[in-house]
Design an enzyme around this catalytic site. Sequence first.
Site, short mmCIF file in Angstrom:
data_model
loop_
_atom_site.label_atom_id
_atom_site.label_comp_id
_atom_site.label_asym_id
_atom_site.label_seq_id
_atom_site.Cartn_x
_atom_site.Cartn_y
_atom_site.Cartn_z
N CYS A 46 -15.09 9.02 -10.33
CA CYS A 46 -15.17 9.60 -8.99
C CYS A 46 -15.17 8.58 -7.86
CB CYS A 46 -16.43 10.47 -8.86
SG CYS A 46 -16.82 11.43 -10.34
N CYS A 49 -12.23 7.49 -5.28
CA CYS A 49 -11.83 8.33 -4.14
C CYS A 49 -13.00 8.68 -3.22
CB CYS A 49 -11.20 9.62 -4.65
SG CYS A 49 -9.61 9.27 -5.37
N HIS A 50 -14.18 8.95 -3.80
CA HIS A 50 -15.30 9.41 -2.96
C HIS A 50 -16.16 8.26 -2.46
CE1 HIS A 50 -14.48 13.63 -3.82
NE2 HIS A 50 -14.23 13.24 -5.06
N MET A 100 -8.38 17.45 -4.85
CA MET A 100 -9.37 17.15 -5.88
C MET A 100 -8.79 17.43 -7.27
SD MET A 100 -12.50 16.53 -6.97
CE MET A 100 -13.38 16.92 -8.46
N HIS A 336 -4.44 2.35 3.18
CA HIS A 336 -4.29 2.29 1.72
C HIS A 336 -3.25 1.24 1.35
CE1 HIS A 336 -5.16 3.79 -2.24
NE2 HIS A 336 -3.87 3.93 -2.48
N HIS A 378 2.27 7.66 0.87
CA HIS A 378 1.88 6.74 -0.20
C HIS A 378 3.10 5.88 -0.53
CE1 HIS A 378 0.71 5.07 -4.05
NE2 HIS A 378 -0.54 5.43 -3.79
FE1 DHE Z 1 -3.19 2.13 -6.90
C1 DHE Z 1 -1.33 -0.33 -5.32
C2 DHE Z 1 -5.70 1.67 -4.66
C3 DHE Z 1 -4.83 4.83 -8.22
C4 DHE Z 1 -0.96 2.21 -9.48
N1 DHE Z 1 -3.44 0.92 -5.26
C5 DHE Z 1 -2.55 -0.02 -4.78
C6 DHE Z 1 -3.14 -0.65 -3.63
C7 DHE Z 1 -4.38 -0.10 -3.45
C8 DHE Z 1 -4.57 0.90 -4.48
C9 DHE Z 1 -5.38 -0.45 -2.39
C10 DHE Z 1 -2.48 -1.74 -2.78
C11 DHE Z 1 -2.72 -3.10 -3.36
C12 DHE Z 1 -2.03 -4.21 -2.58
O1 DHE Z 1 -0.82 -4.09 -2.29
O2 DHE Z 1 -2.67 -5.21 -2.25
N2 DHE Z 1 -4.93 3.15 -6.47
C13 DHE Z 1 -5.81 2.77 -5.52
C14 DHE Z 1 -6.94 3.68 -5.50
O3 DHE Z 1 -7.99 3.57 -4.79
C15 DHE Z 1 -6.63 4.82 -6.39
C16 DHE Z 1 -6.24 6.02 -5.52
C17 DHE Z 1 -7.78 5.32 -7.25
C18 DHE Z 1 -8.45 4.30 -8.10
O4 DHE Z 1 -9.59 4.54 -8.49
O5 DHE Z 1 -7.88 3.24 -8.37
C19 DHE Z 1 -5.39 4.26 -7.11
N3 DHE Z 1 -2.92 3.34 -8.55
C20 DHE Z 1 -3.71 4.37 -8.91
C21 DHE Z 1 -3.26 4.96 -10.16
O6 DHE Z 1 -3.81 5.92 -10.78
C22 DHE Z 1 -1.99 4.27 -10.55
C23 DHE Z 1 -0.82 5.25 -10.40
C24 DHE Z 1 -1.96 3.75 -11.99
C25 DHE Z 1 -2.89 2.64 -12.28
O7 DHE Z 1 -2.42 1.60 -12.77
O8 DHE Z 1 -4.08 2.78 -12.06
C26 DHE Z 1 -1.94 3.17 -9.49
N4 DHE Z 1 -1.44 1.14 -7.31
C27 DHE Z 1 -0.73 1.28 -8.45
C28 DHE Z 1 0.39 0.33 -8.44
C29 DHE Z 1 0.29 -0.38 -7.23
C30 DHE Z 1 -0.88 0.14 -6.54
C31 DHE Z 1 1.46 0.22 -9.52
C32 DHE Z 1 1.21 -1.52 -6.74
C33 DHE Z 1 2.49 -1.00 -6.20
C34 DHE Z 1 3.39 -2.12 -5.72
O9 DHE Z 1 4.61 -1.95 -5.84
O10 DHE Z 1 2.90 -3.15 -5.22
#
Ligand code: DHE
Length: 559
Positions: A46, A49-50, A100, A336, A378
């Site tokens: 949780c 996101c929260h 959610m 984000h 996003h």
């Molecule tokens: Fe991400 C990038 C945060 C869930 C895959 N994700 C980012 C960035 C942030 C972030 C702040 C930018 C980083 C940067 O560029 O410096 N992501 C979050 C969360 O807070 C969230 C919503 C929930 C969590 O608890 O993490 C979340 N993200 C996910 C996933 O569920 C994903 C789909 C699969 C995974 O690996 O967890 C996921 N996020 C990604 C990826 C990037 C990313 C592949 C980088 C993309 C890129 O091309 O640079």
Amino acid sequence: MKLKGFMSAMALATLPMAMSNAFAADAPPLTEDERAQAKQIYFERCAGCHGVLRKGATGKNLEPHWAKTLADGTKMEGGTLKLGTDRLEKIIAYGTDGGMVNYDDILTKEEINLMARYIQQTPDVPPEFSLKDMKDSWKLIVPVDKRPTKQLNKINLKNVFAITLRDAGKLALVDGDTHKIWKVLDTGYAVHISRLSASGRYVYTVGRDGLTTIIDMWFEEPTTVASVRLGSDARSVDVSKFKGFEDKYLIGGTYWPPQYSIMDGETLEPIKIVSTRGQTVDGEYHPEPRVASIVASTTKPEWVVNVKETGQILLVDYSDIKNLKSTAIESAKFLHDGGWDGSKRYFMVAANASNKVAAVDTKTGKLAALVDTAKIPHPGRGANFVHPQFGPVWSTGHLGADVVSLISTPSEESKYAKYKGNNWKVVQELKMPGAGNLFVKTHPKSKHFWADAPMNPEREIAESVYVFDMNDLNKPPVQLNVAKDSGLPETTAIRRAVQPEYNVAGNEVWISLWGGKKDQSAIVIYDDKTLKVKKVITDPSIVTPTGKFNVFNTMHDVY
Ligand code: DHE
């Protein structure tokens, strides 16, 4: 729309459990054992996101009681105590249209009841993480003078892909020329992103559990040469890239504690921690402003640090770390992810709760624009190309809308002067088959534009990617069903097709087919021109693959 799985990050899986132990007097009772179990589930499922303090961001505020006065004087109050156990159980089990996740097939009935009771209690506050804690966690495995002075292998490093094996807590380095796995390395839990050193030699990873590693690709086999813990929950990392400072420093951003830390770029030795606690753009104090995306500028010795809850974009000048200067640019909430525009002068970052994209001018150090977009932008890092009708555009997909937005961006090239009137406007929305997009991608050598939709609740859509023809963007996209194209047998869990990434030549697109932890996942590689499958990587070590980072494209921000 239900964003299943997206928010169920194992965000604080290894969080120390020495926390405050306050029980809310009027909340339903919990035994000590129940409380310990609920804490763990909360941090795993949780907090991403929260928020740890439950103030809300991507998700709603989950404090037992909250009250606020709106700008027009209206008083509002609410909280989990007011909702009560029955209502909370339903929300947790079935999710909401507000985004959610439904947990009825992730948590048991007993766990759902436990969480409904737990979130009526006063939030647990995890411990802080000091520079001393960071230094204590630092491991220099191979000192710089014991590392190779030249590349000892024959791999074409520019075309290596760093692939997150999310639930395995590992990273696969795959040779992009031969499509063969080069090495699988241990990392922090659920590496969020990999970034590349300015030299292209080192891969930096950051796990959700706050563990950062540096992998040296000049050894015969890739070798982890140092590691350090940034805190208990992290998402971002980048090196210093400005001329004269290449790879000198590394910056890491944490969700908990809310701060960023600066380290030596080659050894990861901790140097400084800076808190991001402070005022939001609405003028309220926030105790948990988490660090979201970070990017290194090549225009100045600066990092762009996006602070989620405050909506402040920090330009952190690393030219004099002892006397650190930082410019705070007000934008919108909640910041984000984002990427550079085509000129690499403007950093474009999603303010997802405001349905806006903020553009920072890194030359003047000011906000250039706040662009209104469709619901919940996003972008990942977004995608840049020259639109046949509107000139240079940067694009973002949307979690909350069935479109991809194309935003006109300025250019100093005289041939694009005629498009100036369009700048900072959404000039076109490309129609997707549904909401739930996470990543878009194109390449300067390509005429195709790729978009995924892994968070769409429909299996058919979540398991596919959509390819637009940039010569005729009014044509509907071609659907490629990645799950079917993988040739793997169907599984009960949806296998999400996620994050298109190009190879260095710009003629292949790699997609992760992200299955359940026990299911066989795959990397499906398409020919960018013919859209035919070129190769499917289904090695058993490919467990829950998500982000893929091509060395050259990541180093040079090609997207
Ligand atoms: Fe991400 C990038 C945060 C869930 C895959 N994700 C980012 C960035 C942030 C972030 C702040 C930018 C980083 C940067 O560029 O410096 N992501 C979050 C969360 O807070 C969230 C919503 C929930 C969590 O608890 O993490 C979340 N993200 C996910 C996933 O569920 C994903 C789909 C699969 C995974 O690996 O967890 C996921 N996020 C990604 C990826 C990037 C990313 C592949 C980088 C993309 C890129 O091309 O640079």
